[in-house]
Scaffold this active site. Structure first.
Site, mmCIF file in Angstrom:
data_model
loop_
_atom_site.group_PDB
_atom_site.id
_atom_site.type_symbol
_atom_site.label_atom_id
_atom_site.label_comp_id
_atom_site.label_asym_id
_atom_site.label_seq_id
_atom_site.Cartn_x
_atom_site.Cartn_y
_atom_site.Cartn_z
ATOM 1 N N GLY A 1 -17.247 2.114 -2.966
ATOM 2 C CA GLY A 1 -17.820 3.443 -2.817
ATOM 3 C C GLY A 1 -19.122 3.646 -3.558
ATOM 4 O O GLY A 1 -19.850 4.618 -3.307
ATOM 5 N N TYR B 1 0.841 -1.196 0.000
ATOM 6 C CA TYR B 1 0.000 0.000 0.000
ATOM 7 C C TYR B 1 0.881 1.252 0.000
ATOM 8 O O TYR B 1 1.699 1.442 0.906
ATOM 9 C CB TYR B 1 -0.924 0.023 1.218
ATOM 10 C CG TYR B 1 -2.030 -1.008 1.206
ATOM 11 C CD1 TYR B 1 -2.253 -1.829 0.111
ATOM 12 C CD2 TYR B 1 -2.863 -1.161 2.308
ATOM 13 C CE1 TYR B 1 -3.272 -2.776 0.115
ATOM 14 C CE2 TYR B 1 -3.896 -2.096 2.321
ATOM 15 C CZ TYR B 1 -4.086 -2.909 1.224
ATOM 16 O OH TYR B 1 -5.099 -3.841 1.233
ATOM 17 N N SER C 1 -13.668 -3.545 0.748
ATOM 18 C CA SER C 1 -14.613 -2.836 -0.129
ATOM 19 C C SER C 1 -16.063 -3.142 0.229
ATOM 20 O O SER C 1 -16.867 -3.496 -0.641
ATOM 21 C CB SER C 1 -14.348 -3.183 -1.600
ATOM 22 O OG SER C 1 -13.080 -2.742 -2.005
ATOM 23 N N PRO C 2 -16.445 -3.033 1.506
ATOM 24 C CA PRO C 2 -17.822 -3.368 1.909
ATOM 25 C C PRO C 2 -18.872 -2.411 1.350
ATOM 26 O O PRO C 2 -20.064 -2.725 1.371
ATOM 27 C CB PRO C 2 -17.764 -3.290 3.436
ATOM 28 C CG PRO C 2 -16.678 -2.309 3.715
ATOM 29 C CD PRO C 2 -15.646 -2.565 2.656
ATOM 30 N N LEU C 3 -18.431 -1.268 0.828
ATOM 31 C CA LEU C 3 -19.350 -0.302 0.223
ATOM 32 C C LEU C 3 -19.310 -0.389 -1.303
ATOM 33 O O LEU C 3 -19.634 0.578 -1.997
ATOM 34 C CB LEU C 3 -19.021 1.116 0.689
ATOM 35 C CG LEU C 3 -19.170 1.343 2.197
ATOM 36 C CD1 LEU C 3 -18.713 2.740 2.575
ATOM 37 C CD2 LEU C 3 -20.615 1.117 2.634
ATOM 38 N N GLY D 1 -24.110 5.782 -3.173
ATOM 39 C CA GLY D 1 -24.992 6.529 -4.072
ATOM 40 C C GLY D 1 -24.330 7.711 -4.742
ATOM 41 O O GLY D 1 -24.970 8.421 -5.531
ATOM 42 N N LYS D 2 -23.058 7.924 -4.486
ATOM 43 C CA LYS D 2 -22.390 9.123 -5.006
ATOM 44 C C LYS D 2 -22.237 9.120 -6.520
ATOM 45 O O LYS D 2 -22.018 10.165 -7.139
ATOM 46 C CB LYS D 2 -21.023 9.308 -4.354
ATOM 47 C CG LYS D 2 -19.989 8.275 -4.767
ATOM 48 C CD LYS D 2 -18.594 8.581 -4.219
ATOM 49 C CE LYS D 2 -18.528 8.422 -2.733
ATOM 50 N NZ LYS D 2 -17.156 8.616 -2.207
ATOM 51 N N LEU E 1 -21.960 2.002 -3.423
ATOM 52 C CA LEU E 1 -23.175 1.823 -2.634
ATOM 53 C C LEU E 1 -23.559 3.056 -1.815
ATOM 54 O O LEU E 1 -24.663 3.128 -1.282
ATOM 55 C CB LEU E 1 -23.026 0.609 -1.708
ATOM 56 C CG LEU E 1 -23.098 -0.747 -2.417
ATOM 57 C CD1 LEU E 1 -22.595 -1.861 -1.509
ATOM 58 C CD2 LEU E 1 -24.519 -1.040 -2.875
#
Length: 328
Positions: A213, A53, A208-210, A217-218, A215
């Site tokens: 990114g 990283y 990456s649980p969203l 809604g952006k 999810l």
């Protein structure tokens, strides 16, 4: 923040983890410090990083922020997880050789400024190295005190089952957990990885649980310039989740959020956090404000009917042999 055991071990971690994928690249030391302090103040303990990283900068930044180097968070109150095995070589994406892995662990410890990591993971399966050799590095790391617990990341079902079973035999260190991408937009782990983890007693740490990114809604009406999708480095990472199928799931999450008077971020994160076998989703935020929004999910539990509706709209196609053949 609620604490959970990682799989069938005595290691307890916060049920949300702090990710550092962008540290040292898109997240500077000031923002990293704000994130770590906010996470710790909220009761968070699990901090996830990797030797690749930021080309090592993520580990170095984290090391500067823990109190072994006069930082702002006590080392003893953090559960630091790092990974080794990924290499910046287009011809060989992974190196699971014992020599590379142990050298990478020593380099990680030097950057982190600590004598041990709480959890050390093989970053990916290496098809060019015997699996027993890669796993032997995990045993050496635990016996030498350089790692307290070990696991794997990005292993498919048969790879995880083979690794977990191998470690149960002889004088070997059992695997504690596995880190895999898992969200309403990516439920592939439910086919074989999650059943294997549950059977072996491994805790799942979703990355990456969203949905990268999406999810939140952006991206419903375009790509914000300050988002990962608007970043040259991360746009290819987000793009696969901007299709029509993902759009339907995002709309369902937004509808659920409206009905619960909360945000799509909280709904999506609560869904994955409370799935069977999940120990702690790993949150990667751009700044402390984004992290605070994610941490606010602690008080939310989704009603059963909302969970069922989200399960239905995001259900992956599982056919033979993943399901009982007699029902097909």
């Amino acid at each position: 923040m609620e604490q959970r055991h990682l799989g069938r071990t005595g290691l307890r971690v916060s049920r949300l983890g702090l990710g550092t994928l962008t540290w040292g690249r898109d997240t500077d030391e000031h923002d990293a410090a704000e994130q770590l302090k906010a996470f710790w103040d909220a009761g968070g303990t699990l901090v996830d990083t990797a030797d690749v990283y930021g080309g090592g900068e993520a580990e170095y930044l984290l090391g500067r922020l823990i109190d072994d180097r006069g930082g702002l968070v006590p080392r003893r109150e953090l559960v630091i997880s790092t990974k080794a095995g990924s290499v910046p070589d287009p011809d060989r994406r992974t190196d699971g050789s014992r020599g590379h892995l142990l050298a990478a662990l020593d380099a990680s410890l030097a950057r982190l400024g600590t004598d041990y990591v709480d959890l050390w993971l093989l970053h990916a399966f290496d098809p060019h190295t015997p699996l027993e050799e890669s796993l032997h590095a995990l045993d050496i790391a635990v016996r030498s005190g350089r790692a307290r617990y070990v696991g794997v990341s990005n292993f498919c079902g048969w790879q995880l089952a083979k690794a977990g079973t191998w470690q149960l035999g002889g004088d070997r260190t059992r695997l504690a957990g596995t880190q895999m991408e898992y969200s309403l937009l990516q439920r592939g782990v439910e086919r074989e990885v999650l059943p294997a983890a549950l059977d072996l007693g491994l805790g799942l740490l979703p990355s990456s649980p969203l949905g990268r990114g999406v999810l939140t809604g952006k991206y419903r009406h375009g790509t914000p310039t300050d988002s990962r999708g608007g970043s040259e480095a991360l746009a290819p990472f987000v793009e696969p989740y901007l299709d029509e199928t993902a759009g339907r799931i995002v709309d369902a999450v937004r509808t659920a959020a409206d009905g619960l008077a909360t945000t799509p971020l909280q709904v999506a994160l609560a869904w994955v956090r409370d799935r069977p076998g999940v120990t702690a989703p790993i949150i990667g935020a751009r700044n402390a404000q984004q992290l605070a929004a994610a941490l606010s999910v602690e008080s939310l539990s989704l009603p059963d009917e909302i969970c069922r509706a989200l399960d239905d709209v995001s259900a992956p196609v599982h056919r033979y042999p993943d399901h009982d053949w007699s029902t097909l």
